[in-house]
Design a protein around this motif. Structure first.
Motif, PDB file in Angstrom:
ATOM      1  N   TRP A 169      47.911 -48.009  54.372  1.00 42.12           N
ATOM      2  CA  TRP A 169      46.677 -47.458  54.937  1.00 42.12           C
ATOM      3  C   TRP A 169      45.784 -46.863  53.851  1.00 42.12           C
TER       4      TRP A 169
ATOM      5  N   THR B 297      42.973 -45.598  51.618  1.00 38.37           N
ATOM      6  CA  THR B 297      41.604 -45.316  52.051  1.00 38.37           C
ATOM      7  C   THR B 297      40.812 -44.677  50.916  1.00 38.37           C
TER       8      THR B 297
ATOM      9  N   TYR C 256      39.299 -49.516  53.261  1.00 41.22           N
ATOM     10  CA  TYR C 256      40.559 -49.363  53.979  1.00 41.22           C
ATOM     11  C   TYR C 256      41.431 -50.589  53.728  1.00 41.22           C
TER      12      TYR C 256
ATOM     13  N   ASN D  31      44.476 -51.352  55.173  1.00 36.94           N
ATOM     14  CA  ASN D  31      44.671 -51.762  56.570  1.00 36.94           C
ATOM     15  C   ASN D  31      45.609 -52.952  56.747  1.00 36.94           C
TER      16      ASN D  31
ATOM     17  N   TRP E 200      48.276 -54.082  58.998  1.00 39.18           N
ATOM     18  CA  TRP E 200      48.697 -53.609  60.318  1.00 39.18           C
ATOM     19  C   TRP E 200      49.594 -54.588  61.083  1.00 39.18           C
TER      20      TRP E 200
END
Length: 228
Positions: free
Chosen positions: A32, A34, A43, A45, A47
């Protein structure tokens, strides 16, 4: 040139190339990861299930990229992106547009897309600018429409958590250009799919990666979002 000098010269060249290739203002391999810059948020990201390693780098919100090595399996693994938060009702926006310029691989499975959300994350608007490999939109085909400077095939569906409206660009992949986003969002409201006063939250832009086996590079050469 003697063999010894040649060896040092070759080593020096390799070292310089590696350093310049990895020199960035910010880098992260965190799931994650950032970074805030210039009113935007970047980001990493990662997932999706079954994801491999992925690293994001950036010199600014406008110039950034990703190296990803996700296995050749189904399902989206990640959506590294840069976003600008709008936080304004649709009917109070006078303008909303974005420009992009990307360099992407010709292998793997991914799409380069805008992901636009309302503030409650009940509605998701995807604008597919280019895509490669076995990827496709969620939902069912609705119509073909010309809005925002492009022609799109429109799909509508739900992922169980939010409504999804996918606009797939017609006429071939686009790697640079401008999208006038506001008329697209107003068109959605005119279909009755969301409110004319829907509060617009995030405007994200990035790479929705399904597979990138062996490691692939995705580069955002320039990007911005403007609204008033």
């Amino acid at each position: 040139m003697t063999p010894l000098i040649a060896l040092f010269a070759a080593f020096g060249l390799t070292l310089t190339t590696a350093t310049s290739a990895h020199a960035a203002t910010w880098e992260s391999s965190d799931q994650w990861g950032t970074w805030n810059n210039g009113g935007y948020i970047l980001y990493n990201n990662i997932w999706g299930s079954g994801a491999g390693p992925q690293s994001i780098w950036a010199n600014s919100y406008s110039q950034w990229g990703v190296w990803a090595n996700h296995p050749n399996t189904g399902g989206i693994k990640s959506y590294p992106n840069a976003k600008r938060v709008v936080n304004r009702p649709l009917n109070q926006l006078n303008s909303l547009s974005s420009s992009y310029n990307v360099t992407v691989p010709n292998t793997g499975a991914y799409n380069t897309a805008y992901d636009i959300w309302d503030t409650d994350y009940d509605h998701e608007v995807m604008l597919w600018m280019n895509w490669t490999g076995p990827v496709g939109p969620l939902g069912t085909y609705q119509t073909r429409v010309t809005q925002g400077g492009h022609t799109w095939d429109v799909y509508r569906g739900s992922n169980g958590a939010n409504n999804v409206y996918s606009f797939l660009r017609v006429g071939g992949n686009s790697y640079s250009g401008t999208v006038n986003i506001l008329p697209i969002l107003r068109w959605i409201a005119n279909q009755g799919w969301w409110s004319q006063s829907e509060p617009i939250g995030d405007v994200q832009f990035g790479y929705e990666i399904t597979s990138s086996s062996g490691g692939l590079n995705f580069t955002t050469n320039s990007f911005n979002v403007n609204f008033s």
